[in-house]
Scaffold this motif. Structure first.
Motif: not given
Ligand code: FNR
Length: 366
Positions: A11-12, A97, A126, A226-227
């Motif tokens: 994902h990054i 994250g 998180n 946004g994302t």
């Protein structure tokens, strides 16, 4: 060598190399300040500090949680430490994250740990909401929550709500039954503040009222614009069916500006306005609409991956100067005064809000 580490971090990688942003705006173009020709303040005297969960911060910007975990944990550690150094320097809060990887593989804890470089930063752990559902195997409870916060010496815990992302990925955790009850039980025993955060589809006032009802301490609206996690999953999809579903839901959700208005209207909870916040004027609008912070994720990823602390700080300082300039031009000496300046709401955002809230009452009482 670094590229292979990045590649493992799907994902990054997608967030860095592809356009994973929503195709629609976050709604703030419909929100307008009224320019003030006689601000009656000096720009120098503007105070950008805010209070949140008993702490004082120098600027109303929150670094939203992005990473940590198993594969490529070296990279994750570098990203988190880089962001943490910037947050420490500016005295602003930050999140890490999802710590699911750490719960499963405790040896990855270091990729979330930033206290060595950021002793004073307000740090938010998180975990994901589906992990608390009554139908999931290996259900989380207070032990996992304590581990998440305790291991990294965090000050609060964010529970991310991400039904959109889970629903469009083949291996997604689409069990959400019993989450609210589980969070109510957790909140009753847990000694740290809990922030409920969306991840790009926004929080409605109905959900916000329930979260406030069980004692949740703050809401990060994580709105549309946004994302897009559906966008990220589009690139990760393995087949045409998966790609189609992710594409169809790319722009699903409640825009950030609208979500801030709904949550402010219906609850007294502190709000973090995340989702497509890309300049200080937009951030000033979010603050004027009732948010305590503007939250940012994606724009900080690129410098953070390189370990470029100055690069992260430079972006944040640009936002800060833009917020300050907007405040000067509406004559607001501090964020509290910014909440009382006139706002004009037009277009789609107005049409939506007229059906959902008493717009006049909201604008008077934000
Ligand atoms: C995220 N986000 C996120 N949120 C969360 O609660 N847990 C997580 O693990 C992640 N991971 C993550 C990775 C990357 C690379 C990005 C860009 C984002 C979501 C993030 O906190 C934020 O809510 C959204 O990205 C919206 O903000 P931006 O990116 O539009 O500024």
């Amino acid at each position: 060598e670094e590229l292979t580490i990045i590649r493992k971090f799907e994902h990054i990688e997608h967030c860095l190399k592809r356009n994973v942003q929503a195709h629609v705006s976050n709604g703030f173009e419909d929100v307008h300040f009224v320019h003030m020709s006689l601000p009656e303040i000096d720009k120098e005297e503007i105070d950008l500090s805010v209070e949140f969960l008993g702490r004082k911060f120098d600027y109303p910007i929150f670094i939203a949680g992005m990473t940590g975990g198993t594969k490529g944990s070296q990279l994750a550690g570098k990203i988190n430490k880089t962001l943490a150094k910037a947050a420490q320097e500016l005295n602003i809060p930050m999140g890490v994250g999802s710590q699911r990887a750490m719960i499963r593989k405790p040896e990855t804890w270091e990729s979330y740990y930033v206290r060595d470089v950021a002793p004073d930063v307000f740090l938010v752990g998180n975990l994901g909401a589906p992990q608390f559902s009554e139908t999931i195997k290996e259900r989380y409870g207070i032990d996992e929550a304590l581990k998440a916060v305790g291991t990294i010496q965090a000050d609060a815990l964010a529970i991310h709500m991400n039904p959109l992302q889970e629903s469009v990925q083949p291996e997604g955790d689409t069990q959400y039954r019993g989450v609210l009850n589980a969070l109510a039980e957790l909140k009753a025993e847990f000694p740290y503040p809990i922030i409920a955060k969306e991840t790009g589809a926004g929080v409605s006032m109905e959900v916000a009222i329930r979260l406030e009802g069980i004692g949740i301490d703050a809401i990060d609206v994580g709105g549309l614009g946004g994302t897009s996690w559906s966008g990220v999953e589009y690139y990760r999809a393995k087949d045409e069916m998966g790609r189609n579903l992710a594409l169809k839901f790319w722009d699903w959700g409640i825009k950030t500006a609208i979500s801030v208005a709904e949550v402010r209207y219906a609850t007294d909870l502190p709000i973090i306005a995340t989702g497509g916040m890309r300049d200080g004027i937009t951030m000033a609008k979010a603050l004027a609409m009732g948010a305590t912070f503007a939250g940012v994720a994606l724009p900080l990823l690129k410098p953070a991956v390189k370990g470029d602390v100055e690069g992260v700080i430079k972006i944040l300082r640009r936002y800060i100067e833009e917020i300050r300039n907007a405040m000067f031009l509406v004559g607001a000496r501090n964020v509290e005064e910014l909440r009382r300046v006139p706002l004009v709401i037009t277009g789609f955002t107005r049409e939506w809000l007229e059906q959902r809230v008493d717009l006049g009452l909201y604008l008077r009482s934000r």
